[in-house]
Design a protein around this motif. Structure first.
Motif, mmCIF file in Angstrom:
data_model
loop_
_atom_site.group_PDB
_atom_site.id
_atom_site.type_symbol
_atom_site.label_atom_id
_atom_site.label_comp_id
_atom_site.label_asym_id
_atom_site.label_seq_id
_atom_site.Cartn_x
_atom_site.Cartn_y
_atom_site.Cartn_z
ATOM 1 N N GLN A 5 0.756 -1.142 0.010
ATOM 2 C CA GLN A 5 -0.097 -0.062 0.168
ATOM 3 C C GLN A 5 1.087 1.225 -0.044
ATOM 4 O OE1 GLN A 5 -3.381 -0.067 -0.056
ATOM 5 N NE2 GLN A 5 -3.064 -2.155 -0.603
ATOM 6 N N ALA A 6 0.681 2.038 -1.060
ATOM 7 C CA ALA A 6 1.272 3.592 -0.896
ATOM 8 C C ALA A 6 1.108 4.203 0.213
ATOM 9 C CB ALA A 6 1.064 4.193 -2.233
ATOM 10 N N LEU A 7 2.114 4.747 0.797
ATOM 11 C CA LEU A 7 2.302 5.781 1.647
ATOM 12 C C LEU A 7 1.284 7.166 1.266
ATOM 13 C CD1 LEU A 7 5.672 5.479 3.321
ATOM 14 C CD2 LEU A 7 3.444 4.662 4.052
ATOM 15 N N ASN A 8 0.909 7.983 2.120
ATOM 16 C CA ASN A 8 0.507 9.236 1.751
ATOM 17 C C ASN A 8 1.040 10.453 2.895
ATOM 18 O OD1 ASN A 8 -1.606 9.089 3.939
ATOM 19 N ND2 ASN A 8 -2.786 7.754 2.872
ATOM 20 N N ILE A 9 0.598 11.626 2.720
ATOM 21 C CA ILE A 9 1.237 12.701 3.460
ATOM 22 C C ILE A 9 0.697 12.494 5.031
ATOM 23 C CG2 ILE A 9 1.804 14.024 1.708
ATOM 24 C CD1 ILE A 9 -0.672 15.780 2.492
ATOM 25 N N VAL A 10 -0.376 11.761 5.218
ATOM 26 C CA VAL A 10 -0.931 11.794 6.573
ATOM 27 C C VAL A 10 -0.211 10.795 7.140
ATOM 28 C CG1 VAL A 10 -2.958 10.670 7.920
ATOM 29 C CG2 VAL A 10 -3.215 12.261 6.099
ATOM 30 N N LYS A 11 -0.051 9.382 6.518
ATOM 31 C CA LYS A 11 0.755 8.307 6.707
ATOM 32 C C LYS A 11 2.338 8.847 7.325
ATOM 33 C CE LYS A 11 -2.048 4.628 4.856
ATOM 34 N NZ LYS A 11 -2.156 3.471 3.682
ATOM 35 N N LEU A 12 2.873 9.586 6.364
ATOM 36 C CA LEU A 12 4.473 10.063 6.710
ATOM 37 C C LEU A 12 4.507 10.786 7.834
ATOM 38 C CD1 LEU A 12 4.979 11.049 3.027
ATOM 39 C CD2 LEU A 12 5.794 9.018 4.113
ATOM 40 N N LYS A 13 3.514 11.654 8.289
ATOM 41 C CA LYS A 13 3.488 12.280 9.449
ATOM 42 C C LYS A 13 3.204 11.655 10.547
ATOM 43 C CE LYS A 13 1.763 16.872 7.390
ATOM 44 N NZ LYS A 13 0.728 17.750 7.283
ATOM 45 N N LYS A 14 2.414 10.464 10.273
ATOM 46 C CA LYS A 14 2.222 9.558 11.520
ATOM 47 C C LYS A 14 3.493 8.779 11.809
ATOM 48 C CE LYS A 14 -0.854 5.711 12.925
ATOM 49 N NZ LYS A 14 -1.807 4.843 12.420
ATOM 50 N N MET A 15 4.274 8.340 10.748
ATOM 51 C CA MET A 15 5.318 7.718 10.942
ATOM 52 C C MET A 15 6.199 8.702 11.764
ATOM 53 S SD MET A 15 5.924 6.056 7.367
ATOM 54 C CE MET A 15 7.273 5.081 7.721
ATOM 55 N N LYS A 16 6.478 9.863 11.545
ATOM 56 C CA LYS A 16 7.172 10.816 12.214
ATOM 57 C C LYS A 16 6.983 10.821 13.612
ATOM 58 C CE LYS A 16 8.369 15.499 13.133
ATOM 59 N NZ LYS A 16 9.927 15.577 13.225
ATOM 60 N N ALA A 17 5.594 10.880 13.877
ATOM 61 C CA ALA A 17 5.029 10.697 15.430
ATOM 62 C C ALA A 17 5.535 9.394 16.143
ATOM 63 C CB ALA A 17 3.726 11.140 15.330
ATOM 64 N N GLU A 18 5.636 8.614 15.470
ATOM 65 C CA GLU A 18 5.679 7.280 15.930
ATOM 66 C C GLU A 18 7.337 6.771 15.990
ATOM 67 O OE1 GLU A 18 3.181 4.605 13.999
ATOM 68 O OE2 GLU A 18 1.245 5.180 15.066
ATOM 69 N N GLY A 19 8.074 7.764 15.520
ATOM 70 C CA GLY A 19 9.310 7.445 15.452
ATOM 71 C C GLY A 19 9.854 6.659 14.565
ATOM 72 N N VAL A 20 9.083 6.236 13.508
ATOM 73 C CA VAL A 20 9.462 5.273 12.609
ATOM 74 C C VAL A 20 10.101 5.989 11.215
ATOM 75 C CG1 VAL A 20 8.557 3.497 10.882
ATOM 76 C CG2 VAL A 20 7.357 4.059 12.952
ATOM 77 N N PRO A 21 11.434 5.368 11.091
ATOM 78 C CA PRO A 21 12.321 6.254 10.158
ATOM 79 C C PRO A 21 11.743 5.864 8.729
ATOM 80 C CG PRO A 21 13.730 5.292 11.533
ATOM 81 C CD PRO A 21 12.260 4.501 11.723
ATOM 82 N N LEU A 22 11.742 6.878 8.081
ATOM 83 C CA LEU A 22 11.323 6.928 6.420
ATOM 84 C C LEU A 22 12.321 6.556 5.529
ATOM 85 C CD1 LEU A 22 9.189 10.153 6.448
ATOM 86 C CD2 LEU A 22 8.362 7.878 6.360
ATOM 87 N N SER A 23 12.519 5.649 4.651
ATOM 88 C CA SER A 23 13.613 5.507 3.669
ATOM 89 C C SER A 23 12.941 5.966 2.229
ATOM 90 C CB SER A 23 13.596 3.893 3.514
ATOM 91 O OG SER A 23 12.364 3.465 2.964
ATOM 92 N N MET A 24 13.670 6.696 1.701
ATOM 93 C CA MET A 24 13.619 7.484 0.314
ATOM 94 C C MET A 24 14.616 7.210 -0.296
ATOM 95 S SD MET A 24 13.100 11.494 -0.659
ATOM 96 C CE MET A 24 11.407 11.717 -0.083
ATOM 97 N N LEU A 25 14.463 6.884 -1.873
ATOM 98 C CA LEU A 25 15.510 6.467 -2.630
ATOM 99 C C LEU A 25 15.121 7.049 -4.062
ATOM 100 C CD1 LEU A 25 18.134 4.964 -3.346
ATOM 101 C CD2 LEU A 25 16.805 3.162 -4.324
ATOM 102 N N THR A 26 16.145 7.758 -4.756
ATOM 103 C CA THR A 26 15.850 8.322 -6.151
ATOM 104 C C THR A 26 15.571 7.194 -7.196
ATOM 105 O OG1 THR A 26 18.156 8.424 -6.836
ATOM 106 C CG2 THR A 26 17.322 10.419 -5.567
ATOM 107 N N ALA A 27 15.075 7.369 -8.057
ATOM 108 C CA ALA A 27 14.741 6.706 -9.272
ATOM 109 C C ALA A 27 14.404 7.301 -10.637
ATOM 110 C CB ALA A 27 13.838 5.510 -9.169
ATOM 111 N N TYR A 28 14.920 6.818 -11.686
ATOM 112 C CA TYR A 28 14.754 7.705 -12.764
ATOM 113 C C TYR A 28 14.069 6.911 -13.993
ATOM 114 C CZ TYR A 28 18.386 9.931 -9.912
ATOM 115 O OH TYR A 28 19.066 10.564 -9.050
ATOM 116 N N ASP A 29 13.899 5.471 -13.657
ATOM 117 C CA ASP A 29 13.210 5.077 -14.836
ATOM 118 C C ASP A 29 12.529 3.661 -14.535
ATOM 119 O OD1 ASP A 29 15.293 3.194 -14.289
ATOM 120 O OD2 ASP A 29 16.535 3.499 -15.928
ATOM 121 N N TYR A 30 11.965 2.978 -15.433
ATOM 122 C CA TYR A 30 10.931 1.816 -14.930
ATOM 123 C C TYR A 30 11.553 0.829 -14.024
ATOM 124 C CZ TYR A 30 8.052 -2.079 -15.617
ATOM 125 O OH TYR A 30 7.148 -3.186 -15.098
#
Length: 288
Positions: A5-30
């Motif tokens: 299930q894709a995250l959304n901005i509400v879930k992202l803010k909830k992850m911060k509140a709960e202390g769950v680190p976010l993983s982000m990676l760049t991608a440029y193609d399929y």
């Protein structure tokens, strides 16, 4: 298999509140997007860093909105179940609000991004507010801002003196007030990044900003050494040397072709006797 299930901005803010680190990676193609999604990355950033690592420029400045739409659309096809943020490239959000919103519209409607990222502090807050009011989430980006590299004196660590620390904190708070759902902190001293992360209610995502941000982002090609000549970066941890593997594999292919070791019999398709008779007559296969 359970579909991610894709995250959304509400879930992202909830992850911060709960202390769950976010993983982000760049991608440029399929393919890079599909692999990132399968590996469990929380957020994919289609960064204008594609100018450096994909298009061969020496900075992000030549990247156009057409480039970003094209690559974002490719990423969206590969990661249908991941939250995708697309960079607003150089000088696409410093003119009129109507022009800015036109560029945002393209990234969302044509590129299929879920949000956009913008570099800058106080000067872009009106644009951030307008974009958020139009219904598009915005990720801020302060610290080292590559699109402004010519005005900030190069790729320097930010927040090394009291005045700069205060400036960064002021910019972060202003972006939050303008409606940004999160902020990338790039090349910021760890102490300043930690203070900003504690002060804000929205998540911070660090790149070269230490251990105490709410998440981390790195470039796909950096963590894999996916390049012909990799330059080590202090803030990057590499997890594989894909570039070396690829170069060795291509080199082996070239050698096999030169030595007629490829293709082997198992790689070819044979014709039946009727075809051979048509081509060579009664001599058949032996005529070749």
């Amino acid at each position: 298999m359970t579909v991610k299930q894709a995250l959304n901005i509400v879930k992202l803010k909830k992850m911060k509140a709960e202390g769950v680190p976010l993983s982000m990676l760049t991608a440029y193609d399929y393919p890079s997007a599909a692999l990132a999604e399968e590996a469990g990355v929380d957020v994919i950033l289609v960064g204008d860093s594609l100018g450096n690592v994909v298009l061969g420029y020496n900075s992000t400045l030549p990247v156009t909105i057409d480039d970003m739409v094209y690559h974002t659309r490719s990423v969206a096809r590969g990661a249908e179940h991941t939250f995708i943020v697309a960079d607003m490239p150089f000088m696409t959000y410093h003119g009129s609000i109507d022009v800015t919103l036109g560029h945002v519209r393209r990234l969302i409607q044509e590129g299929h991004a879920h949000a956009v990222k913008m570099e800058g502090g106080l000067e872009i807050c009106p644009a951030v507010s307008a974009i958020v009011s139009a219904g598009v989430p915005v990720l801020g980006h302060i610290g080292l801002t590559p699109q402004s590299v010519n005005t900030i004196g190069g790729y320097r660590v930010q927040g090394k003196d009291p005045e700069d620390a205060v400036r960064l904190m002021r910019e972060a708070k202003a972006l939050e007030q303008a409606g940004a759902f999160g902020i990338v902190l790039e090349l910021v001293t760890e102490e300043v990044a930690e203070a900003i992360s504690r002060e804000l209610s929205i998540p911070t995502i660090g790149i070269g900003a230490g251990r105490y941000c709410d998440g981390q982002v790195l470039v796909f090609h950096d963590i894999l050494k996916y390049t012909s000549s990799y330059r080590e970066k202090r803030f990057v941890k590499t997890y594989a040397d894909v570039g070396g593997v690829i170069k060795d594999a291509i080199g082996q292919y070239v050698q096999d072709v030169k030595q007629r070791a490829f293709p082997e019999e198992r790689h070819v398709f044979g014709a039946d006797e009727e075809v051979l008779h048509t081509l060579y007559g009664a001599a058949g296969k032996g005529a070749r």
